[in-house]
Design a protein around this motif. Structure first.
Motif, PDB file in Angstrom:
ATOM      1  N   SER A  94      -5.119   7.543 -42.538  1.00 40.07           N
ATOM      2  CA  SER A  94      -6.272   8.418 -42.791  1.00 40.07           C
ATOM      3  C   SER A  94      -7.506   7.622 -43.223  1.00 40.07           C
ATOM      4  O   SER A  94      -7.389   6.491 -43.707  1.00 40.07           O
ATOM      5  CB  SER A  94      -5.934   9.445 -43.872  1.00 40.07           C
ATOM      6  N   LYS A  95      -8.668   8.262 -43.063  1.00 35.02           N
ATOM      7  CA  LYS A  95      -9.911   7.631 -43.495  1.00 35.02           C
ATOM      8  C   LYS A  95      -9.858   7.333 -44.985  1.00 35.02           C
ATOM      9  O   LYS A  95     -10.325   6.297 -45.447  1.00 35.02           O
ATOM     10  CB  LYS A  95     -11.097   8.569 -43.220  1.00 35.02           C
ATOM     11  N   ALA A  96      -9.319   8.290 -45.754  1.00 39.51           N
ATOM     12  CA  ALA A  96      -9.238   8.107 -47.213  1.00 39.51           C
ATOM     13  C   ALA A  96      -8.471   6.821 -47.536  1.00 39.51           C
ATOM     14  O   ALA A  96      -8.884   6.029 -48.387  1.00 39.51           O
ATOM     15  CB  ALA A  96      -8.567   9.314 -47.853  1.00 39.51           C
ATOM     16  N   GLU A  97      -7.352   6.614 -46.848  1.00 40.13           N
ATOM     17  CA  GLU A  97      -6.527   5.422 -47.117  1.00 40.13           C
ATOM     18  C   GLU A  97      -7.224   4.141 -46.676  1.00 40.13           C
ATOM     19  O   GLU A  97      -7.247   3.141 -47.395  1.00 40.13           O
ATOM     20  CB  GLU A  97      -5.165   5.567 -46.423  1.00 40.13           C
ATOM     21  N   LEU A  98      -7.806   4.177 -45.480  1.00 41.98           N
ATOM     22  CA  LEU A  98      -8.481   2.963 -44.971  1.00 41.98           C
ATOM     23  C   LEU A  98      -9.722   2.633 -45.812  1.00 41.98           C
ATOM     24  O   LEU A  98      -9.993   1.464 -46.087  1.00 41.98           O
ATOM     25  CB  LEU A  98      -8.848   3.139 -43.493  1.00 41.98           C
ATOM     26  N   ASP A  99     -10.454   3.670 -46.242  1.00 38.02           N
ATOM     27  CA  ASP A  99     -11.612   3.429 -47.120  1.00 38.02           C
ATOM     28  C   ASP A  99     -11.169   2.839 -48.458  1.00 38.02           C
ATOM     29  O   ASP A  99     -11.800   1.923 -48.986  1.00 38.02           O
ATOM     30  CB  ASP A  99     -12.365   4.747 -47.383  1.00 38.02           C
ATOM     31  N   HIS A 100     -10.086   3.381 -48.990  1.00 36.28           N
ATOM     32  CA  HIS A 100      -9.550   2.906 -50.274  1.00 36.28           C
ATOM     33  C   HIS A 100      -9.146   1.424 -50.155  1.00 36.28           C
ATOM     34  O   HIS A 100      -9.460   0.613 -51.016  1.00 36.28           O
ATOM     35  CB  HIS A 100      -8.339   3.776 -50.631  1.00 36.28           C
ATOM     36  N   GLY A 101      -8.478   1.098 -49.061  1.00 33.77           N
ATOM     37  CA  GLY A 101      -8.081  -0.294 -48.819  1.00 33.77           C
ATOM     38  C   GLY A 101      -9.287  -1.210 -48.681  1.00 33.77           C
ATOM     39  O   GLY A 101      -9.313  -2.327 -49.210  1.00 33.77           O
ATOM     40  N   THR A 102     -10.298  -0.728 -47.960  1.00 36.57           N
ATOM     41  CA  THR A 102     -11.521  -1.518 -47.779  1.00 36.57           C
ATOM     42  C   THR A 102     -12.161  -1.827 -49.124  1.00 36.57           C
ATOM     43  O   THR A 102     -12.626  -2.939 -49.379  1.00 36.57           O
ATOM     44  CB  THR A 102     -12.528  -0.738 -46.895  1.00 36.57           C
ATOM     45  N   GLU A 103     -12.156  -0.819 -49.994  1.00 36.18           N
ATOM     46  CA  GLU A 103     -12.758  -1.002 -51.306  1.00 36.18           C
ATOM     47  C   GLU A 103     -11.992  -2.058 -52.115  1.00 36.18           C
ATOM     48  O   GLU A 103     -12.596  -2.957 -52.713  1.00 36.18           O
ATOM     49  CB  GLU A 103     -12.770   0.339 -52.040  1.00 36.18           C
ATOM     50  N   ILE A 104     -10.665  -1.971 -52.108  1.00 38.14           N
ATOM     51  CA  ILE A 104      -9.874  -2.956 -52.879  1.00 38.14           C
ATOM     52  C   ILE A 104     -10.077  -4.361 -52.302  1.00 38.14           C
ATOM     53  O   ILE A 104     -10.300  -5.322 -53.029  1.00 38.14           O
ATOM     54  CB  ILE A 104      -8.377  -2.565 -52.890  1.00 38.14           C
ATOM     55  N   LEU A 105     -10.052  -4.465 -50.975  1.00 44.90           N
ATOM     56  CA  LEU A 105     -10.192  -5.785 -50.342  1.00 44.90           C
ATOM     57  C   LEU A 105     -11.609  -6.349 -50.485  1.00 44.90           C
ATOM     58  O   LEU A 105     -11.816  -7.563 -50.369  1.00 44.90           O
ATOM     59  CB  LEU A 105      -9.811  -5.711 -48.857  1.00 44.90           C
ATOM     60  N   SER A 106     -12.583  -5.477 -50.731  1.00 43.02           N
ATOM     61  CA  SER A 106     -13.969  -5.955 -50.843  1.00 43.02           C
ATOM     62  C   SER A 106     -14.147  -6.889 -52.046  1.00 43.02           C
ATOM     63  O   SER A 106     -15.133  -7.607 -52.138  1.00 43.02           O
ATOM     64  CB  SER A 106     -14.944  -4.783 -50.923  1.00 43.02           C
ATOM     65  N   ALA A 107     -13.172  -6.878 -52.965  1.00 42.85           N
ATOM     66  CA  ALA A 107     -13.248  -7.775 -54.127  1.00 42.85           C
ATOM     67  C   ALA A 107     -12.913  -9.228 -53.752  1.00 42.85           C
ATOM     68  O   ALA A 107     -13.151 -10.140 -54.544  1.00 42.85           O
ATOM     69  CB  ALA A 107     -12.293  -7.292 -55.218  1.00 42.85           C
ATOM     70  N   LEU A 108     -12.375  -9.444 -52.547  1.00 43.53           N
ATOM     71  CA  LEU A 108     -12.043 -10.822 -52.133  1.00 43.53           C
ATOM     72  C   LEU A 108     -13.310 -11.658 -51.988  1.00 43.53           C
ATOM     73  O   LEU A 108     -14.319 -11.176 -51.456  1.00 43.53           O
ATOM     74  CB  LEU A 108     -11.289 -10.814 -50.799  1.00 43.53           C
ATOM     75  N   ASN A 109     -13.235 -12.916 -52.439  1.00 40.43           N
ATOM     76  CA  ASN A 109     -14.431 -13.772 -52.356  1.00 40.43           C
ATOM     77  C   ASN A 109     -14.411 -14.669 -51.104  1.00 40.43           C
ATOM     78  O   ASN A 109     -15.081 -15.681 -51.049  1.00 40.43           O
ATOM     79  CB  ASN A 109     -14.588 -14.602 -53.640  1.00 40.43           C
ATOM     80  N   THR A 110     -13.611 -14.280 -50.120  1.00 45.05           N
ATOM     81  CA  THR A 110     -13.445 -15.068 -48.895  1.00 45.05           C
ATOM     82  C   THR A 110     -13.505 -14.130 -47.688  1.00 45.05           C
ATOM     83  O   THR A 110     -13.189 -12.957 -47.822  1.00 45.05           O
ATOM     84  CB  THR A 110     -12.046 -15.749 -48.902  1.00 45.05           C
ATOM     85  N   LYS A 111     -13.854 -14.669 -46.544  1.00 43.88           N
ATOM     86  CA  LYS A 111     -13.875 -13.852 -45.315  1.00 43.88           C
ATOM     87  C   LYS A 111     -12.469 -13.335 -44.987  1.00 43.88           C
ATOM     88  O   LYS A 111     -11.494 -14.065 -45.119  1.00 43.88           O
ATOM     89  CB  LYS A 111     -14.403 -14.689 -44.153  1.00 43.88           C
ATOM     90  N   VAL A 112     -12.387 -12.080 -44.535  1.00 48.55           N
ATOM     91  CA  VAL A 112     -11.087 -11.484 -44.195  1.00 48.55           C
ATOM     92  C   VAL A 112     -11.017 -11.185 -42.690  1.00 48.55           C
ATOM     93  O   VAL A 112     -11.958 -10.624 -42.120  1.00 48.55           O
ATOM     94  CB  VAL A 112     -10.849 -10.160 -44.961  1.00 48.55           C
ATOM     95  N   HIS A 113      -9.900 -11.574 -42.068  1.00 54.90           N
ATOM     96  CA  HIS A 113      -9.601 -11.164 -40.696  1.00 54.90           C
ATOM     97  C   HIS A 113      -8.485 -10.129 -40.755  1.00 54.90           C
ATOM     98  O   HIS A 113      -7.514 -10.310 -41.501  1.00 54.90           O
ATOM     99  CB  HIS A 113      -9.127 -12.358 -39.851  1.00 54.90           C
ATOM    100  N   HIS A 114      -8.612  -9.059 -39.958  1.00 51.43           N
ATOM    101  CA  HIS A 114      -7.643  -7.962 -40.030  1.00 51.43           C
ATOM    102  C   HIS A 114      -6.740  -7.882 -38.801  1.00 51.43           C
ATOM    103  O   HIS A 114      -7.206  -8.019 -37.672  1.00 51.43           O
ATOM    104  CB  HIS A 114      -8.370  -6.630 -40.175  1.00 51.43           C
TER     105      HIS A 114
END
Ligand SMILES: [Fe+2]
Ligand SMILES: [Fe+2]
Length: 358
Positions: A94-114
């Motif tokens: 769901s969008k809610a889950e993917l948005d939530h994940g994006t928010e948590i991962l946004s704390a990473l200080n490095t580029k992310v590949h998915h």
């Protein structure tokens, strides 16, 4: 920098010596950079399975797993060159889950590949995921290594487009295990065609690292520890000297060697799965090389989950499994034996005895 310059100089000296006897193709010069001392690291976080309950509520345990992996990744020294997220960020796409994940991962200080997981995909076939993270498959070059990201969790068109009255039901059916209504994962013709043309541009001596969600080998079909067109992908990778496939989905340590291709799994931050021999009478092919990790203790909900730190030493993968409550493990490529090996537990006598069950 000095070492690099030295190795380039040495290489050019060797090329000079060889060039006396023959004409070298220009492509061999690329080998100098691939074979240089440019070792580097990247981090890998996978299978967070963030699950939406209602409103702003999500399953707390899964949230904590991902939050901790992100926090520890940010503290790594040396800092990894990039982070891979290995798929199954969401539980039901769901969008809610993917948005939530994006928010948590946004704390990473490095580029992310998915990498795409089936739990991210089968609700809207990756439409929202693509808006957040970009294309479902692509390649990039980094310090002399060719990296490829594949979506390995697609399946037959009839199953995807014709069988289910709603996309929610399609998602739920694919999320089930040992489900007779399920369907095997595959990379599929479109991506195989792309992969073939992508690889055609790469020198055969360049190290190739492939990221997929499911193993590009066949281990256990009932749980889709399996990719239907694995042999066809392996055939495309066969001409390359150094190939590593790194995958999530299995929530457990697995490694293997098939011809020139090394396989390493990564852990989940959500929960561990048991090994095939412990959950089914059905046919399974857990690689003989794999030393199973000690099983999870149900009294520690973080046990046997974790994340990993990968050292890409001259095109060969050393994988450091960082486990929360279980013993940390290192699987290194043994250049003499030409296969990955557990640095502490490979020998029969060194293995951790299974936990006692009552
Ligand atoms: Fe998963
Ligand atoms: Fe998965």
């Amino acid at each position: 920098m000095n070492t690099l310059n030295n190795s380039r100089r040495n290489f050019m000296k060797n090329v000079g010596a060889l060039a006396l006897g023959s004409t070298l193709p220009f492509s061999l010069v690329e080998l100098a950079f691939a074979e240089s001392d440019q070792n580097f690291t990247f981090a890998y976080i996978s299978d967070a399975h963030l699950q939406h309950i209602k409103g702003t509520r999500f399953v707390r345990t899964w949230d904590r797993g991902l939050i901790r992996a992100v926090a520890e990744t940010n503290l790594l020294t040396p800092k990894p060159d990039f982070v891979i997220f290995g798929g199954d960020l969401a539980q039901l796409g769901s969008k809610a889950e993917l948005d939530h994940g994006t928010e948590i991962l946004s704390a990473l200080n490095t580029k992310v590949h998915h990498v795409m997981g089936e739990h991210d995909y089968y609700l809207d076939l990756g439409e929202y995921w693509e808006k957040l993270f970009g294309p479902q498959y692509y390649s990039f070059d980094h310090k002399g290594v060719h990296f490829i990201i594949l979506n390995s969790i697609r399946t037959y068109d009839d199953w995807t487009f014709k069988r289910w009255p709603t996309s929610e039901q399609r998602m739920l059916e694919m999320a089930g295990l040992d489900n007779p209504n399920g369907s095997p994962f595959m990379v599929g013709e479109e991506q195989r065609k792309w992969l073939k043309s992508d690889l055609a541009k790469i020198n055969k001596n360049t190290p190739v690292v492939v990221f997929s969600h499911s193993p590009l080998q066949k281990i256990y079909k009932g749980w889709n520890f399996w990719t239907e067109d694995a042999e066809q992908i392996q055939a495309l990778l066969k001409p390359f000297k150094k190939v590593s496939v790194i995958y999530g989905h299995v929530h457990q340590i697995q490694y293997n060697q098939i011809g020139n291709i090394s396989f390493n799994s990564v852990m989940a931050t959500a929960w561990p799965w048991p090994y095939p021999q412990s959950y089914a009478q059905a046919e399974q092919y857990l690689p003989k090389l794999t030393v199973p990790m000690n099983r999870a203790d149900p009294f520690f909900d973080r046990d046997a989950t974790g994340w990993q730190f990968i050292n890409l030493a001259n095109g060969r993968v050393d994988l450091n499994y960082t486990l929360y409550n279980n013993a940390n493990r290192i699987v290194r490529y043994n250049t003499k034996k030409k296969r990955p090996e557990d640095s502490a537990y490979q020998g029969e006598d060194a293995r951790i005895p299974p936990q006692t069950h009552y």
